[in-house]
Design a protein around this motif. Structure first.
Motif, short mmCIF file in Angstrom:
data_model
loop_
_atom_site.label_atom_id
_atom_site.label_comp_id
_atom_site.label_asym_id
_atom_site.label_seq_id
_atom_site.Cartn_x
_atom_site.Cartn_y
_atom_site.Cartn_z
N PHE A 1 -102.08 -32.30 128.33
CA PHE A 1 -103.30 -32.46 127.54
C PHE A 1 -102.98 -32.64 126.07
O PHE A 1 -103.61 -33.44 125.38
N VAL A 2 -102.00 -31.90 125.55
CA VAL A 2 -101.62 -32.03 124.14
C VAL A 2 -101.14 -33.46 123.87
O VAL A 2 -101.55 -34.08 122.88
N TYR A 3 -100.30 -33.99 124.75
CA TYR A 3 -99.83 -35.36 124.56
C TYR A 3 -100.98 -36.36 124.67
O TYR A 3 -101.05 -37.32 123.91
N TYR A 4 -101.88 -36.13 125.61
CA TYR A 4 -103.04 -37.02 125.77
C TYR A 4 -103.91 -36.97 124.51
O TYR A 4 -104.31 -38.01 123.99
N ARG A 5 -104.19 -35.78 124.02
CA ARG A 5 -105.00 -35.62 122.82
C ARG A 5 -104.35 -36.32 121.63
O ARG A 5 -105.00 -37.04 120.88
N ASP A 6 -103.04 -36.14 121.47
CA ASP A 6 -102.33 -36.79 120.37
C ASP A 6 -102.33 -38.31 120.54
O ASP A 6 -102.40 -39.06 119.56
N GLY A 7 -102.26 -38.76 121.79
CA GLY A 7 -102.33 -40.20 122.06
C GLY A 7 -103.68 -40.77 121.67
O GLY A 7 -103.75 -41.84 121.05
N MET A 8 -104.75 -40.05 122.01
CA MET A 8 -106.09 -40.52 121.65
C MET A 8 -106.25 -40.57 120.14
O MET A 8 -106.84 -41.51 119.60
N GLU B 1 -106.51 -44.24 115.33
CA GLU B 1 -106.03 -44.64 114.00
C GLU B 1 -105.27 -45.96 114.03
O GLU B 1 -104.73 -46.39 113.01
N GLY B 2 -105.21 -46.60 115.20
CA GLY B 2 -104.52 -47.87 115.31
C GLY B 2 -103.01 -47.75 115.39
O GLY B 2 -102.29 -48.74 115.28
N GLU B 3 -102.52 -46.55 115.62
CA GLU B 3 -101.08 -46.30 115.76
C GLU B 3 -100.72 -46.44 117.23
O GLU B 3 -100.48 -45.46 117.93
N TYR B 4 -100.69 -47.69 117.71
CA TYR B 4 -100.56 -47.93 119.14
C TYR B 4 -99.20 -47.53 119.70
O TYR B 4 -99.13 -47.02 120.82
N ALA B 5 -98.14 -47.76 118.97
CA ALA B 5 -96.81 -47.38 119.48
C ALA B 5 -96.74 -45.87 119.68
O ALA B 5 -96.25 -45.39 120.71
N GLU B 6 -97.25 -45.13 118.71
CA GLU B 6 -97.26 -43.67 118.83
C GLU B 6 -98.16 -43.23 119.98
O GLU B 6 -97.82 -42.32 120.74
#
Length: 173
Positions: free
Chosen positions: A36-43, A48-53
């Motif tokens: 969930f932490v990774y998913y939240r950070d991905g969202m 913010e348009g930081e697609y690679a991240e």
């Protein structure tokens, strides 16, 4: 620095605080919480348009997440990024995977239809009428499924289905 420590936006910061509270009280194992932490950070990165991240975070979330429903949303978001980058075939692959995990995800059906419609129109413009019509028919089938799942959504698709003669149903909702 982790994304959770960089959010300057009040709404993002509020979401992060709420998500952290939920994570602490949620009766889930460590692996699910980490996913969930990774998913939240991905969202957050995606917003913010930081697609690679965002993709890095979603990929990590996929390695940890076991719940099919949650996996479907991760895959859907990966599809969104590829679609926004013009990588339609990759986006279709992720949308189809999302649908396999969660066949009640109308937005994935809609996005597949949008890509098929776009490809169909392009094929017709380039003189490949038969191929284009086949793609438009595929788009119609995916839009019908999306509309069945969310009858009050996708009004433009409903109008297109009716005006193109690809649906005999007058009103879906």
């Amino acid at each position: 620095m982790p994304r959770t420590q960089r959010n300057d936006n009040f709404i993002d910061k509020s979401f992060t605080v709420m998500a952290d509270i939920i994570l602490k009280i949620l009766p889930a194992n460590k692996k699910a919480k980490a996913a969930f932490v990774y998913y939240r950070d991905g969202m957050s990165a995606q917003a913010e348009g930081e697609y690679a991240e965002a993709l890095e975070n979603y990929e990590e979330a996929l390695t940890l997440e076991e719940d099919p429903y949650d996996r479907s949303y991760i895959l859907y978001n990966i599809g969104l990024i590829h679609a926004s980058n013009g990588e339609h075939e990759r986006a279709l692959d992720y949308y189809h995977q999302a649908i396999e995990y969660n066949p009640r995800l109308p937005q994935a059906f809609n996005n597949v239809a949008v890509i098929y419609h776009y490809q169909g129109e392009k094929a017709i413009e380039s003189g490949e009428k038969e191929k284009g019509e086949a793609l438009l028919d595929k788009a119609a089938e995916y839009w019908k499924q999306a509309i069945r799942l969310a009858p009050n959504n996708y009004i433009e698709a409903q109008n297109w289905l009716k005006t193109s003669g690809r649906s005999q149903i007058d009103v879906f909702f």
